[in-house]
Design a protein around this motif. Structure first.
Motif, PDB file in Angstrom:
ATOM      1  N   ARG A  99     -31.584 -32.522 -20.918  1.00  0.00           N
ATOM      2  CA  ARG A  99     -30.165 -32.173 -20.953  1.00  0.00           C
ATOM      3  C   ARG A  99     -30.011 -30.758 -21.496  1.00  0.00           C
ATOM      4  NH1 ARG A  99     -25.939 -33.104 -18.265  1.00  0.00           N
ATOM      5  NH2 ARG A  99     -24.040 -32.819 -19.421  1.00  0.00           N
ATOM      6  N   LEU A 100     -29.228 -29.933 -20.809  1.00  0.00           N
ATOM      7  CA  LEU A 100     -28.971 -28.567 -21.238  1.00  0.00           C
ATOM      8  C   LEU A 100     -27.512 -28.435 -21.669  1.00  0.00           C
ATOM      9  CD1 LEU A 100     -30.792 -26.659 -18.356  1.00  0.00           C
ATOM     10  CD2 LEU A 100     -31.675 -27.187 -20.634  1.00  0.00           C
ATOM     11  N   GLY A 101     -27.155 -27.279 -22.231  1.00  0.00           N
ATOM     12  CA  GLY A 101     -25.782 -27.034 -22.641  1.00  0.00           C
ATOM     13  C   GLY A 101     -24.876 -26.831 -21.437  1.00  0.00           C
ATOM     14  N   GLY A 102     -23.662 -27.329 -21.536  1.00  0.00           N
ATOM     15  CA  GLY A 102     -22.682 -27.149 -20.472  1.00  0.00           C
ATOM     16  C   GLY A 102     -22.888 -28.100 -19.318  1.00  0.00           C
ATOM     17  N   ASP A 103     -22.079 -27.902 -18.282  1.00  0.00           N
ATOM     18  CA  ASP A 103     -22.133 -28.773 -17.108  1.00  0.00           C
ATOM     19  C   ASP A 103     -22.836 -28.127 -15.922  1.00  0.00           C
ATOM     20  OD1 ASP A 103     -20.750 -30.802 -18.383  1.00  0.00           O
ATOM     21  OD2 ASP A 103     -18.787 -30.010 -17.779  1.00  0.00           O
ATOM     22  N   GLY A 104     -23.250 -26.890 -16.073  1.00  0.00           N
ATOM     23  CA  GLY A 104     -23.839 -26.169 -14.945  1.00  0.00           C
ATOM     24  C   GLY A 104     -25.347 -26.093 -15.023  1.00  0.00           C
ATOM     25  N   PHE A 105     -25.838 -24.867 -15.101  1.00  0.00           N
ATOM     26  CA  PHE A 105     -27.274 -24.602 -15.044  1.00  0.00           C
ATOM     27  C   PHE A 105     -27.879 -24.297 -16.409  1.00  0.00           C
ATOM     28  CE2 PHE A 105     -25.429 -23.317 -10.942  1.00  0.00           C
ATOM     29  CZ  PHE A 105     -26.079 -24.240 -10.135  1.00  0.00           C
ATOM     30  N   GLY A 106     -27.139 -24.565 -17.488  1.00  0.00           N
ATOM     31  CA  GLY A 106     -27.625 -24.258 -18.827  1.00  0.00           C
ATOM     32  C   GLY A 106     -27.414 -22.790 -19.142  1.00  0.00           C
ATOM     33  N   GLU A 107     -27.658 -22.436 -20.372  1.00  0.00           N
ATOM     34  CA  GLU A 107     -27.515 -21.045 -20.810  1.00  0.00           C
ATOM     35  C   GLU A 107     -28.739 -20.232 -20.383  1.00  0.00           C
ATOM     36  OE1 GLU A 107     -24.685 -20.121 -22.174  1.00  0.00           O
ATOM     37  OE2 GLU A 107     -23.987 -22.193 -22.101  1.00  0.00           O
ATOM     38  N   SER A 108     -28.582 -18.924 -20.342  1.00  0.00           N
ATOM     39  CA  SER A 108     -29.660 -18.034 -19.920  1.00  0.00           C
ATOM     40  C   SER A 108     -30.918 -18.223 -20.764  1.00  0.00           C
ATOM     41  CB  SER A 108     -29.180 -16.580 -19.996  1.00  0.00           C
ATOM     42  OG  SER A 108     -30.229 -15.698 -19.708  1.00  0.00           O
ATOM     43  N   ASP A 109     -30.765 -18.328 -22.088  1.00  0.00           N
ATOM     44  CA  ASP A 109     -31.932 -18.506 -22.955  1.00  0.00           C
ATOM     45  C   ASP A 109     -32.602 -19.862 -22.732  1.00  0.00           C
ATOM     46  OD1 ASP A 109     -29.611 -19.662 -24.213  1.00  0.00           O
ATOM     47  OD2 ASP A 109     -30.731 -19.790 -26.088  1.00  0.00           O
ATOM     48  N   GLN A 110     -31.813 -20.874 -22.375  1.00  0.00           N
ATOM     49  CA  GLN A 110     -32.390 -22.188 -22.072  1.00  0.00           C
ATOM     50  C   GLN A 110     -33.232 -22.115 -20.800  1.00  0.00           C
ATOM     51  OE1 GLN A 110     -28.702 -24.436 -21.942  1.00  0.00           O
ATOM     52  NE2 GLN A 110     -29.236 -25.428 -23.893  1.00  0.00           N
ATOM     53  N   ARG A 111     -32.707 -21.467 -19.783  1.00  0.00           N
ATOM     54  CA  ARG A 111     -33.459 -21.331 -18.523  1.00  0.00           C
ATOM     55  C   ARG A 111     -34.749 -20.555 -18.763  1.00  0.00           C
ATOM     56  NH1 ARG A 111     -28.230 -20.353 -16.848  1.00  0.00           N
ATOM     57  NH2 ARG A 111     -28.630 -18.111 -16.591  1.00  0.00           N
ATOM     58  N   SER A 112     -34.667 -19.505 -19.576  1.00  0.00           N
ATOM     59  CA  SER A 112     -35.855 -18.707 -19.885  1.00  0.00           C
ATOM     60  C   SER A 112     -36.922 -19.548 -20.571  1.00  0.00           C
ATOM     61  CB  SER A 112     -35.448 -17.523 -20.765  1.00  0.00           C
ATOM     62  OG  SER A 112     -36.561 -16.728 -21.051  1.00  0.00           O
ATOM     63  N   ARG A 113     -36.518 -20.386 -21.521  1.00  0.00           N
ATOM     64  CA  ARG A 113     -37.482 -21.268 -22.205  1.00  0.00           C
ATOM     65  C   ARG A 113     -38.118 -22.254 -21.234  1.00  0.00           C
ATOM     66  NH1 ARG A 113     -36.121 -22.939 -28.313  1.00  0.00           N
ATOM     67  NH2 ARG A 113     -38.324 -23.462 -28.177  1.00  0.00           N
ATOM     68  N   VAL A 114     -37.327 -22.779 -20.326  1.00  0.00           N
ATOM     69  CA  VAL A 114     -37.855 -23.720 -19.331  1.00  0.00           C
ATOM     70  C   VAL A 114     -38.872 -23.012 -18.437  1.00  0.00           C
ATOM     71  CG1 VAL A 114     -37.289 -25.111 -17.289  1.00  0.00           C
ATOM     72  CG2 VAL A 114     -35.859 -25.260 -19.347  1.00  0.00           C
ATOM     73  N   PHE A 115     -38.563 -21.802 -17.978  1.00  0.00           N
ATOM     74  CA  PHE A 115     -39.491 -21.067 -17.113  1.00  0.00           C
ATOM     75  C   PHE A 115     -40.797 -20.769 -17.844  1.00  0.00           C
ATOM     76  CE2 PHE A 115     -35.481 -19.301 -14.953  1.00  0.00           C
ATOM     77  CZ  PHE A 115     -35.465 -20.335 -14.032  1.00  0.00           C
ATOM     78  N   ASP A 116     -40.708 -20.377 -19.118  1.00  0.00           N
ATOM     79  CA  ASP A 116     -41.921 -20.123 -19.908  1.00  0.00           C
ATOM     80  C   ASP A 116     -42.745 -21.398 -20.059  1.00  0.00           C
ATOM     81  OD1 ASP A 116     -41.168 -17.469 -20.214  1.00  0.00           O
ATOM     82  OD2 ASP A 116     -40.411 -17.734 -22.276  1.00  0.00           O
TER      83      ASP A 116
END
Length: 114
Positions: A22-39
């Motif tokens: 689960r990420l923040g918000g209802d969309g694609f998550g915050e930019s820093d969250q996406r970056s952590r997932v990609f790493d």
């Protein structure tokens, strides 16, 4: 004499590890969250490749969550390699589904909460 033209081995059954966070918000998550997932995904791919247990096949963002997909011949072995990296991601609630076979009705699966 065989009626077979080629001696082709049977395709091995493809198991899956499907991790959902689960990420923040209802969309694609915050930019820093996406970056952590990609790493994390790159690190997971390196570990899975080094262990020779399958492949990390990508992710899907949307609806306030991310799903990471991995496939290989043995879901348990794949998960053992991936587990430390998956547990290191801070997003909760989170769970993993181990699928023991091709996607089909009635295929055995196991859910593990992270």
């Amino acid at each position: 004499m065989d009626d077979v033209l080629f001696d082709v081995p049977e395709a091995s059954c493809e198991h899956a590890v499907i991790a959902r966070f689960r990420l923040g918000g209802d969309g694609f998550g915050e930019s820093d969250q996406r970056s952590r997932v990609f790493d994390a995904e790159r690190a997971l791919q390196a570990a899975v490749c080094a262990a020779g247990v399958g492949e990390v096949d990508g992710n899907e963002f949307g609806g306030g969550e991310v799903v990471i997909f991995a496939y290989g011949p043995a879901a348990d072995a794949l998960y053992r390699v991936m587990e430390p990296g998956l547990r290191a991601l801070p997003f909760r609630p989170a769970h993993v589904v181990l699928r023991y076979g091709e996607p089909a009705d009635g295929v055995m699966s196991e859910r593990i909460d992270l």
